[in-house]
Design an enzyme around this catalytic site. Structure first.
Site, PDB file in Angstrom:
ATOM      1  CG  HIS A  36      25.725  16.774  -1.745  1.00  0.00           C
ATOM      2  ND1 HIS A  36      26.310  15.704  -0.867  1.00  0.00           N
ATOM      3  CD2 HIS A  36      24.833  16.557  -1.798  1.00  0.00           C
ATOM      4  CE1 HIS A  36      25.168  15.021   0.055  1.00  0.00           C
ATOM      5  NE2 HIS A  36      24.511  15.561  -0.180  1.00  0.00           N
ATOM      6  CD  GLU A  37      21.127  18.549  -1.955  1.00  0.00           C
ATOM      7  OE1 GLU A  37      20.231  17.235  -1.888  1.00  0.00           O
ATOM      8  OE2 GLU A  37      22.107  18.731  -0.999  1.00  0.00           O
ATOM      9  CG  HIS A  78      21.038  12.945  -2.233  1.00  0.00           C
ATOM     10  ND1 HIS A  78      21.415  11.730  -2.057  1.00  0.00           N
ATOM     11  CD2 HIS A  78      21.209  14.477  -1.456  1.00  0.00           C
ATOM     12  CE1 HIS A  78      21.946  12.188  -0.812  1.00  0.00           C
ATOM     13  NE2 HIS A  78      21.898  13.631  -0.735  1.00  0.00           N
ATOM     14  CG  HIS A 118      24.361  11.642   2.448  1.00  0.00           C
ATOM     15  ND1 HIS A 118      23.032  12.712   3.691  1.00  0.00           N
ATOM     16  CD2 HIS A 118      24.224  12.408   1.699  1.00  0.00           C
ATOM     17  CE1 HIS A 118      22.982  13.205   3.595  1.00  0.00           C
ATOM     18  NE2 HIS A 118      23.597  13.031   2.657  1.00  0.00           N
TER      19      HIS A 118
END
Length: 160
Positions: A117-118, A121, A127
């Site tokens: 997830h990070e 980014h 998101h």
């Protein structure tokens, strides 16, 4: 693509989990940097937590650098965060503090999901509301419900 893992006051097992999992997910070379401690400059004594933005800024600005810590972290306006990243930048930080469980397989899944997830980014993804690893997680239960993979829409937007 290269991913640099910066261990920050975290156990070696967690680093090993990521070093073994991330190359397969991102088709990347993964390098583990020498372990260090989270700077006390980032500690907020009244909250008993570390500021994630402060930690992020202390990481080397090399794309993609993932700081991984066992400390509890927060961001401005939030009680806690699992991580923080520079959107489309170079650096991200992940805290495993609230991902811990006695179930070692569940722990591994949680850590990998939040690392992906990070890194997502850093690779330019925001998101997502789909059933996707980029879905925002407000609790560990949210982490458990989402997949480790990107939805088609997010996968098509990744900027390596």
């Amino acid at each position: 693509m290269k991913i640099y893992i910066q261990p920050l006051s975290v156990n070696s097992h967690t680093v090993e989990v990521l070093a073994n999992s991330l190359p397969k997910i991102f088709n990347a070379e993964v390098f583990v940097l020498p372990a260090s401690d989270v700077s006390l400059k980032c500690y907020n004594a009244s909250r008993r937590q570390y500021n994630s933005t402060c930690i992020l800024r202390m990481l080397p600005p090399i794309k993609v650098t993932l700081g991984v810590t066992g400390k509890d972290i927060y961001a401005k306006g939030m009680n806690f965060v699992f991580g923080e990243a520079e959107l489309g930048g170079a650096r991200a930080v992940l805290s495993v503090f609230r991902l811990t469980t006695a179930d070692s397989e569940l722990y591994r899944e949680r850590v990998v999901k939040e690392a992906v997830h990070e890194i997502g980014h850093v690779l330019g993804l925001k998101h997502c509301s789909n059933n996707c690893v980029m879905r925002f997680s407000n609790s560990v239960q949210d982490v458990d419900r989402k997949p480790v993979s990107f939805c088609r829409e997010c996968a098509s937007k990744i900027r390596y």
